[in-house]
Each structure stands twice: as C-alpha cells, then as structure tokens.
Design an enzyme around this catalytic site. Structure first.
Site, PDB file in Angstrom:
ATOM      1  N   ARG A 261       0.822  -1.226   0.000  1.00 55.67           N
ATOM      2  CA  ARG A 261       0.000   0.000   0.000  1.00 55.67           C
ATOM      3  C   ARG A 261       0.852   1.271   0.000  1.00 55.67           C
ATOM      4  NH1 ARG A 261      -2.847  -3.290   3.498  1.00 55.67           N
ATOM      5  NH2 ARG A 261      -4.638  -4.208   2.450  1.00 55.67           N
TER       6      ARG A 261
ATOM      7  N   LYS B 217       2.968  11.626 -10.552  1.00 56.90           N
ATOM      8  CA  LYS B 217       2.188  10.772 -11.468  1.00 56.90           C
ATOM      9  C   LYS B 217       3.030   9.553 -11.806  1.00 56.90           C
ATOM     10  CE  LYS B 217      -0.859  13.930 -13.902  1.00 56.90           C
ATOM     11  NZ  LYS B 217      -1.182  14.510 -15.227  1.00 56.90           N
TER      12      LYS B 217
ATOM     13  N   GLU C 296       9.796  20.132 -23.870  1.00 55.58           N
ATOM     14  CA  GLU C 296       9.051  20.357 -22.625  1.00 55.58           C
ATOM     15  C   GLU C 296       9.569  21.615 -21.916  1.00 55.58           C
ATOM     16  OE1 GLU C 296       6.417  18.607 -21.606  1.00 55.58           O
ATOM     17  OE2 GLU C 296       6.531  16.764 -22.798  1.00 55.58           O
TER      18      GLU C 296
ATOM     19  N   LYS D 289       7.128  23.591 -12.228  1.00 50.97           N
ATOM     20  CA  LYS D 289       6.254  22.430 -12.067  1.00 50.97           C
ATOM     21  C   LYS D 289       5.849  22.277 -10.601  1.00 50.97           C
ATOM     22  CE  LYS D 289       5.018  17.842 -13.211  1.00 50.97           C
ATOM     23  NZ  LYS D 289       5.207  16.641 -14.002  1.00 50.97           N
TER      24      LYS D 289
ATOM     25  N   GLU E 291      -4.792  17.135 -10.141  1.00 49.90           N
ATOM     26  CA  GLU E 291      -5.415  17.579 -11.385  1.00 49.90           C
ATOM     27  C   GLU E 291      -6.930  17.734 -11.225  1.00 49.90           C
ATOM     28  OE1 GLU E 291      -3.012  16.304 -14.829  1.00 49.90           O
ATOM     29  OE2 GLU E 291      -4.936  15.772 -15.697  1.00 49.90           O
TER      30      GLU E 291
ATOM     31  N   ARG F 167      -3.385  22.030 -13.163  1.00 50.36           N
ATOM     32  CA  ARG F 167      -2.312  21.119 -13.596  1.00 50.36           C
ATOM     33  C   ARG F 167      -2.415  20.797 -15.084  1.00 50.36           C
ATOM     34  NH1 ARG F 167       0.526  16.204 -10.194  1.00 50.36           N
ATOM     35  NH2 ARG F 167       1.908  15.558 -11.868  1.00 50.36           N
TER      36      ARG F 167
ATOM     37  N   ASN G 285      -0.315  20.396 -20.062  1.00 48.33           N
ATOM     38  CA  ASN G 285      -0.666  19.650 -21.267  1.00 48.33           C
ATOM     39  C   ASN G 285      -0.652  20.496 -22.531  1.00 48.33           C
ATOM     40  OD1 ASN G 285      -1.384  16.777 -21.385  1.00 48.33           O
ATOM     41  ND2 ASN G 285      -2.434  17.314 -19.486  1.00 48.33           N
TER      42      ASN G 285
ATOM     43  N   HIS H 168       0.109  19.051 -25.977  1.00 47.40           N
ATOM     44  CA  HIS H 168      -0.046  17.603 -25.874  1.00 47.40           C
ATOM     45  C   HIS H 168      -1.334  17.089 -26.525  1.00 47.40           C
ATOM     46  CE1 HIS H 168       3.328  18.092 -23.196  1.00 47.40           C
ATOM     47  NE2 HIS H 168       3.403  16.803 -22.966  1.00 47.40           N
TER      48      HIS H 168
ATOM     49  N   HIS I 267      -0.178  14.285 -28.698  1.00 49.84           N
ATOM     50  CA  HIS I 267      -0.534  12.872 -28.516  1.00 49.84           C
ATOM     51  C   HIS I 267      -1.162  12.311 -29.792  1.00 49.84           C
ATOM     52  CE1 HIS I 267      -0.654  13.292 -23.856  1.00 49.84           C
ATOM     53  NE2 HIS I 267       0.494  12.823 -24.254  1.00 49.84           N
TER      54      HIS I 267
ATOM     55  N   HIS J 135       8.063  11.551 -28.399  1.00 52.29           N
ATOM     56  CA  HIS J 135       7.117  12.386 -27.656  1.00 52.29           C
ATOM     57  C   HIS J 135       7.450  13.889 -27.755  1.00 52.29           C
ATOM     58  CE1 HIS J 135       4.241  13.486 -24.569  1.00 52.29           C
ATOM     59  NE2 HIS J 135       5.206  14.104 -23.907  1.00 52.29           N
TER      60      HIS J 135
END
Ligand code: GLY
Length: 378
Positions: free
Chosen positions: A136, A158, A200, A242, A252, A257, A261, A264, A268, A282
């Site tokens: 956990r 993340k 980025e 960040k 988010e 947040r 993106n 993106h 993507h 990417h």
C-alpha cells in the site's frame, strides 16, 4: 532580464505539507548518499529506511549513475538490491511491475524499504507505480537521467504503466520522498533525446514564464552545447515551475495542472497517427503540437501571429519539428477525440492568451482546429 542563477547546486521544495520533498539539482556531486539518508529519514512511523530496490534499465546498469547510487546507499547503511529491466516503452507494463513485486518480496521489503528509480520516464513511471502499490505504498526516490524526466516526469507524483491498448491508463498519484537530479548524466544523452527534453522546457516558458522563454532564446546556443550552468538553470527553473503547479493542484482537480498539457492534445494525436516506428518521439510531437495549438489560439483571436512565429523560431534553432509528415487534419482530429481533457465529447485545448499565460478551453470549433492543422501537415 536578470542574469539567471548560476550556482553549482540548487534545491526546489515541492511543498505538499506532510508529503513535501526536495528536488536537488547538481552537476557531478557525490552527495546522493546524504540526500537519500535525509529524504528517507522518517519513512514510516518515524523510522528510517534500511533497504532499497534500485530499478534501472540495461542501458544504464553500468553507468556511474546506477553504480554510484548503489555505493552511495551502502555508505549510508541502506542495503540496495538491483533490478535491471529492458530499455524502452514496452517495459512500462504489468509484467514488469510484477517482476518488481517479486524482487521486493524476495528482499522481504516492508514499509522501511524504498524504491529508487534510476533512469528516464519509463523507469520512473514503472518503479514509481510499484512503489505506490507494494505494501500500500513504500517510499520512492527519483534519480532521473534524461532531460525529459528531470524537467517533467520525476516531479509531481504521477506514476503508472501502460495497458496494451492505452498508454498510462493504470496508475496512481504517489509523491516521491526526494528527487536527485545530476545534470552530468545528460553528458552522454543522445542529441535527439536532449532535443525532445527541450520541447518540454520550451513549453514551460510558453505556459508560465515569459522571461524564461526570453532566456531560452538568448541562451539556446549554450544549452545545445550542454554548458553545465545553462543546463542547471533550465532544469532548476522547470522544476520550480512544475512544483508551483503541483502544489496548487496536486491531483489535477481544478484544471490548473492541465496547463502542463499545452502542445499535448495535438502532440498525442501526432504520436498516435505518425509516431509509430520512431518517426516522431514524444518531445518532437509536442513541439509540433505546440505550434498547432498556437495557431488554434490565433484562430479564436486569443493571440496574434507574433507568438507562433517566435515559438517556431526557437523550436527550429533547437532542431525540433514544426511540421509533420505522413498525417492529415481529419485523422489527427479523430485521434484527438480520445484525449483525456475532453468533456461531453468536445475536444478541449490548453491555449496561450499571451506568452507565459495559458487557459484550458473548449472554444475552438472543428473548423478552427482543421484550419490550424493544415499548415502542420503540409
Ligand atoms: N506531465 C504532466 C503532469 O505531470 O501533470
């Protein structure tokens, strides 16, 4: 603009209350052991960490970043065990997570054991996922070795793995106990990967910090020459930016947040449509995506062409693509329909209002998007 900070070492605090941690940015420092000891001092019920599973990939197993990590942990009485995985995106999978659980069980890891991720985004995401779910949740130290991981994926909690049919769909929020960034690991990074990380970096300037963007325009030569002070400056500033976003919207929930993106939504889609076989990585897809999303912002009257032109100029100097071969607007648009920011079937974008300020919006029409994508695919 003021002279960027030039120290040999800096620290960024990610101030999440009881889950606060430090990102230490250094170049060639031997201080990792002390940092690990300090970050893992009170891992569970106030007791210190005694053992660690160090996770890395086969490209890095003989690199000083990995070997040095093991020695440094031993020197501070944290007994390390090494897990070496195959390099590449395919490793971000449930079978790899299962392999890490086996290693943790074999070392009889309890909550006083930590996971230490030494590598790029794949290793950080996977090892972080194992740390989030084993017992956990056990403590996690991030030691990112690519620019992309140093400025983005190692900070913010993340973690996750891919499902065979959907990227990053299995995951958790699990903040690390510390992030150790040694920019000397970038000395051997292939040029293409450095450029992908820089996409980025440029993104942070557009979304949050106009002065930083200007600094990038001024210092792009030093950055591409991997000048240590310039590299430390970009990494530390991106981590600061960040950290600020993550402390205000950790999970988010408020839309803040989501600003990370920018580029993106289209990026993507480019990866999904044209990225297979390594044609676009990417960072390259995000670079082209940022250009397209600036053009969408132009279409809805949020910005004039000046910002797009400056962005194209900076990306071109870095050597990042601002156009995409092998795709058409309709196919890209269809791929965007699967973006996680979408709401009630409408594609939502993070778009600039001016340099250094963006907003999440569902305003652009299909025609706006198609018109902005046309020059991208030409
Ligand atoms: N890479 C985007 C985020 O951490 O939210």
């Amino acid at each position: 603009m003021p002279e960027p900070p030039d120290g040999t070492e800096s620290s960024v605090l990610v101030d999440l209350g009881p889950r606060r941690y430090t990102v230490r940015v250094v170049t060639g420092s031997r201080g990792f052991g002390a940092f690990a000891r300090e970050s893992l001092a009170a891992t569970w019920a106030g007791r210190a960490c005694r053992s660690a599973l160090v996770v890395t990939d086969a490209n890095l197993a003989d690199h000083p970043a990995a070997a040095g990590t093991l020695d440094a942990l031993r020197n501070v009485q944290i007994e390390p065990r090494l897990a070496v995985l195959d390099p590449g995106e395919a490793t971000k999978s449930l079978p790899s997570a299962s392999r890490l659980y086996d290693e943790l069980v074999a070392m009889r890891a309890d909550r006083h054991a930590a996971v230490v991720a030494v590598g790029g985004g794949v290793i950080g995401d996977l090892a972080g996922f194992a740390a989030a779910t084993y017992a956990r949740g056990v403590p996690l130290l991030m030691v990112p070795t690519t620019l992309l991981a140093q400025v983005d994926s190692s900070v913010g909690g993340k973690v996750g793995i891919n499902h065979p049919r959907a990227k990053n769909i299995i995951g958790a929020f699990h903040q690390p106990s510390g992030v150790w960034v040694d920019t000397a690991t970038l000395d051997t990074l292939p040029d293409r990967e450095l450029r992908c990380g820089l996409a980025e970096v440029v993104k942070y300037g557009v979304i949050l910090d106009a002065a930083f963007f200007e600094g990038l325009e001024e210092r792009v030569g030093e950055i591409l020459a991997r000048d240590p002070a310039a590299i430390r400056w970009i990494v530390a500033r991106c981590c600061e930016l960040k950290a600020d976003v993550v402390t205000r919207d950790e999970r988010e929930e408020t839309g803040l947040r989501a600003v990370l993106n920018f580029g993106h939504t289209v990026g993507h889609a480019v990866e999904a449509v044209a990225g297979y076989g390594g044609a676009y990585q990417h960072g390259e897809a995000v670079a082209a995506g940022m250009v397209a999303e600036c053009r969408i912002a132009e279409r809805i009257g949020w910005i004039g062409p000046g910002l797009t032109d400056r962005l194209i100029g900076l990306l071109a100097r870095i050597g990042l693509p601002t156009r995409i071969n092998g795709c058409d607007p309709a196919t890209l648009l269809e791929a965007m329909g699967r973006d996680k920011k979408n709401e009630a079937g409408a594609v939502r974008f993070v778009l600039p209002r001016e340099l250094g300020r963006v907003e999440l919006t569902g305003l652009p029409s299909r025609d706006d998007v198609v018109a902005a994508l046309e020059p991208l695919c030409r």
